[in-house]
Design a protein around this motif. Structure first.
Motif, PDB file in Angstrom:
ATOM      1  N   VAL A  91     -26.786 -11.414 -50.754  1.00  0.00           N
ATOM      2  CA  VAL A  91     -26.978 -11.859 -49.374  1.00  0.00           C
ATOM      3  C   VAL A  91     -27.810 -10.845 -48.582  1.00  0.00           C
ATOM      4  CG1 VAL A  91     -24.922 -13.313 -49.305  1.00  0.00           C
ATOM      5  CG2 VAL A  91     -24.734 -10.894 -48.667  1.00  0.00           C
ATOM      6  N   GLY A  92     -28.525  -9.979 -49.320  1.00  0.00           N
ATOM      7  CA  GLY A  92     -29.469  -9.073 -48.678  1.00  0.00           C
ATOM      8  C   GLY A  92     -28.912  -7.757 -48.189  1.00  0.00           C
ATOM      9  N   LEU A  93     -27.716  -7.381 -48.669  1.00  0.00           N
ATOM     10  CA  LEU A  93     -27.094  -6.129 -48.236  1.00  0.00           C
ATOM     11  C   LEU A  93     -27.103  -5.118 -49.373  1.00  0.00           C
ATOM     12  CD1 LEU A  93     -24.013  -7.628 -46.339  1.00  0.00           C
ATOM     13  CD2 LEU A  93     -26.170  -6.813 -45.356  1.00  0.00           C
ATOM     14  N   ASP A  94     -27.564  -3.913 -49.103  1.00  0.00           N
ATOM     15  CA  ASP A  94     -27.674  -2.864 -50.118  1.00  0.00           C
ATOM     16  C   ASP A  94     -26.541  -1.856 -49.940  1.00  0.00           C
ATOM     17  OD1 ASP A  94     -28.547  -1.242 -52.140  1.00  0.00           O
ATOM     18  OD2 ASP A  94     -30.191  -0.346 -50.999  1.00  0.00           O
ATOM     19  N   TYR A  95     -25.365  -2.187 -50.455  1.00  0.00           N
ATOM     20  CA  TYR A  95     -24.203  -1.315 -50.305  1.00  0.00           C
ATOM     21  C   TYR A  95     -24.413  -0.011 -51.085  1.00  0.00           C
ATOM     22  CZ  TYR A  95     -21.103  -4.830 -48.174  1.00  0.00           C
ATOM     23  OH  TYR A  95     -20.513  -5.740 -47.327  1.00  0.00           O
ATOM     24  N   ASP A  96     -24.008   1.104 -50.476  1.00  0.00           N
ATOM     25  CA  ASP A  96     -24.080   2.408 -51.128  1.00  0.00           C
ATOM     26  C   ASP A  96     -22.680   3.024 -51.117  1.00  0.00           C
ATOM     27  OD1 ASP A  96     -24.575   4.923 -52.099  1.00  0.00           O
ATOM     28  OD2 ASP A  96     -26.268   5.340 -50.780  1.00  0.00           O
ATOM     29  N   PHE A  97     -21.870   2.660 -52.112  1.00  0.00           N
ATOM     30  CA  PHE A  97     -20.500   3.154 -52.152  1.00  0.00           C
ATOM     31  C   PHE A  97     -20.440   4.654 -52.439  1.00  0.00           C
ATOM     32  CE2 PHE A  97     -19.549  -1.410 -53.090  1.00  0.00           C
ATOM     33  CZ  PHE A  97     -18.693  -1.627 -52.013  1.00  0.00           C
ATOM     34  N   ASP A  98     -21.476   5.208 -53.050  1.00  0.00           N
ATOM     35  CA  ASP A  98     -21.482   6.649 -53.323  1.00  0.00           C
ATOM     36  C   ASP A  98     -21.586   7.459 -52.033  1.00  0.00           C
ATOM     37  OD1 ASP A  98     -21.332   6.205 -56.063  1.00  0.00           O
ATOM     38  OD2 ASP A  98     -23.514   6.155 -56.302  1.00  0.00           O
TER      39      ASP A  98
END
Length: 223
Positions: A91-98
């Motif tokens: 859905v166009g979201l670039d999650y950065d869990f790090d």
């Protein structure tokens, strides 16, 4: 009939599904509004704390938090995060869990109420979600929240004053009490026209269908 449909959304800034649900709802409401006849939607965000016992400055990674505080085996956390990251990407979201900085979100909720009082709640919600999940910004400390508020045009000094004085904490608690009354046990949770509840990050078509149903029912009443 041109009166927009009111949608109340209970969510938490630290909820990955809430940001995903926000995008899917936006897509669904866009489909609904695109059908013409002055279809419209008005959105208001409400407070829900998934982990109110989380410290403001959590010492550790997202994996540490989920394994140590939620009891999820560390071996299962990384695949789970990768799955969520993939859904977010769709859905166009670039999650950065790090880079994510786990924190207590009560002050972020207070800021959302402050922003609502100043007509900027939707912009503030988007800014907070992006800061937390995409940019690795801290959303639990007053100074950091004030910086984010200033980025969308709110008065930084006034935000600091309001948050330090807990001016909107009672509004947060009211939202949480209403969530209990509604029986909300997880977020995101969408209350449409005060009558229909939709739980979770549903597909855009589902949101569009519910909105269309409500629109049709309201049209029949006023016909």
């Amino acid at each position: 009939m041109s009166e927009p449909i009111k949608v109340d959304i209970w969510s938490d800034i630290a909820c990955p599904w809430c940001y995903i649900g926000k995008r899917k709802f936006e897509a669904g409401s866009g489909l609904f509004s695109g059908a013409g006849d002055d279809r419209g939607v008005v959105v208001e965000y409400h407070s829900y704390e998934l982990s109110p016992d989380t410290p403001v400055d959590f010492d550790g990674s997202e994996i540490d938090y989920l394994s140590g505080h939620k009891g999820i085996p560390a071996s299962q956390v990384q695949p789970m995060l990768e799955r969520v990251r993939g859904i977010a990407g769709a859905v166009g979201l670039d999650y950065d869990f790090d880079a994510l900085k786990h924190t207590n979100t009560v002050k972020a909720h207070e800021l959302l109420h402050y922003a609502k009082a100043h007509g900027r709640q939707l912009e503030m919600a988007e800014r907070l979600f992006s800061a937390y999940f995409v940019e690795g910004r801290h959303v639990g400390r007053v100074a950091d929240l004030a910086d984010l508020a200033a980025e969308i045009g709110l008065d930084r000094d006034d935000v600091v004053k309001a948050l330090e004085a807990d001016e909107y904490l009672s509004d947060v608690r009211t939202d949480q009490s209403v969530a209990v009354e509604y029986g909300i046990q997880g977020v995101p949770f969408f209350v449409i026209d005060g009558r229909y509840g939709v739980s979770g990050a549903q597909e855009a078509a589902t949101f569009a269908q519910v909105l269309e149903q409500v629109w049709s029912e309201k049209a029949e009443v006023t016909a």
